[in-house]
Design an enzyme around this catalytic site. Structure first.
Site, PDB file in Angstrom:
ATOM      1  N   CYS A 246       0.777  -1.115  -0.133  1.00  0.00           N
ATOM      2  CA  CYS A 246       0.039   0.016   0.097  1.00  0.00           C
ATOM      3  C   CYS A 246       0.802   1.281   0.053  1.00  0.00           C
ATOM      4  O   CYS A 246       2.155   1.109   0.029  1.00  0.00           O
ATOM      5  CB  CYS A 246      -0.893  -0.044   1.244  1.00  0.00           C
TER       6      CYS A 246
ATOM      7  N   ASN B 128       2.629   1.497   4.205  1.00  0.00           N
ATOM      8  CA  ASN B 128       2.931   0.217   4.811  1.00  0.00           C
ATOM      9  C   ASN B 128       2.823   0.367   6.267  1.00  0.00           C
ATOM     10  O   ASN B 128       3.455  -0.287   7.089  1.00  0.00           O
ATOM     11  CB  ASN B 128       4.238  -0.302   4.548  1.00  0.00           C
TER      12      ASN B 128
ATOM     13  N   CYS C 111      -1.047   0.531   7.328  1.00  0.00           N
ATOM     14  CA  CYS C 111      -2.261   0.248   7.653  1.00  0.00           C
ATOM     15  C   CYS C 111      -2.794  -0.909   6.820  1.00  0.00           C
ATOM     16  O   CYS C 111      -3.084  -2.032   7.222  1.00  0.00           O
ATOM     17  CB  CYS C 111      -3.414   1.569   7.121  1.00  0.00           C
ATOM     18  N   ARG C 112      -3.226  -0.675   5.348  1.00  0.00           N
ATOM     19  CA  ARG C 112      -3.836  -1.749   4.688  1.00  0.00           C
ATOM     20  C   ARG C 112      -2.849  -2.817   4.403  1.00  0.00           C
ATOM     21  O   ARG C 112      -3.279  -4.035   4.746  1.00  0.00           O
ATOM     22  CB  ARG C 112      -4.502  -1.187   3.211  1.00  0.00           C
ATOM     23  N   SER C 113      -1.783  -2.594   3.849  1.00  0.00           N
ATOM     24  CA  SER C 113      -0.696  -3.778   3.446  1.00  0.00           C
ATOM     25  C   SER C 113      -0.409  -4.477   4.891  1.00  0.00           C
ATOM     26  O   SER C 113      -0.408  -5.776   4.815  1.00  0.00           O
ATOM     27  CB  SER C 113       0.255  -3.453   2.985  1.00  0.00           C
TER      28      SER C 113
ATOM     29  N   ASP D 244      -9.734   2.836   1.974  1.00  0.00           N
ATOM     30  CA  ASP D 244      -8.404   3.300   2.430  1.00  0.00           C
ATOM     31  C   ASP D 244      -8.821   4.050   3.871  1.00  0.00           C
ATOM     32  O   ASP D 244      -9.399   5.217   3.609  1.00  0.00           O
ATOM     33  CB  ASP D 244      -7.609   4.297   1.699  1.00  0.00           C
TER      34      ASP D 244
END
Length: 151
Positions: free
Chosen positions: A8, A11, A13-15, A123
């Site tokens: 993401c 690096n 939050c999402r990934s 996101d």
């Protein structure tokens, strides 16, 4: 061994959510020895930082720990090291292609493209809705694991 790298923007939050959810799913399936799972950023903004507190809290709500994570940036070498590079949104995808010098081996995809709802992972940096992100990540990781272990 199947090597998967989730990517993401920062690096944090999402990934990393996808990394630790996938590790949890793989462990519960008894497949940990068959996978190497990590995450990275397309930017340098958060390098060295841990998982963002609300993302860490959302993982903890589901019994998933994410300690020891330090954000790092995607490198061209990662393209050679990993079998799959899985982005969270279209901007990530464009930056992944730029950093990796294209995708000659067809390793790059979006997480949600492995589900029946192709598109971007919500996101939470902008929406503040970590629950929506959790649902997207869980669905994406379950679908991806199903693909990788089918047949």
């Amino acid at each position: 061994m199947i090597k998967v790298l989730f990517i993401c923007h920062g690096n944090i939050c999402r990934s990393p959510m996808a990394e630790f959810v996938m590790k949890d799913l793989v462990e519960k399936a008894g497949l940990s020895s068959q996978f190497c799972i990590a995450s990275a950023a397309t930017s340098r903004e958060e390098i060295g930082n841990p998982v963002y507190p609300p993302a860490r809290k959302k993982l903890a709500e589901h019994g998933i720990a994410c300690g020891g994570h330090a954000a790092r940036q995607l490198t061209k070498r990662d393209y050679e090291e990993y079998d799959l590079l899985i982005g969270m949104d279209g901007a990530n995808l464009r930056n992944m292609h730029r950093i990796c010098g294209g995708d000659p081996d067809g390793k790059i995809s979006l997480l949600m493209d492995h589900t029946h709802r192709p598109g971007d992972v919500a996101d939470p940096w902008y929406t503040g809705d970590f629950e929506a992100t959790w649902r997207d990540v869980l669905e994406g990781c379950r679908s991806l694991l199903g693909e990788l272990t089918a047949g």
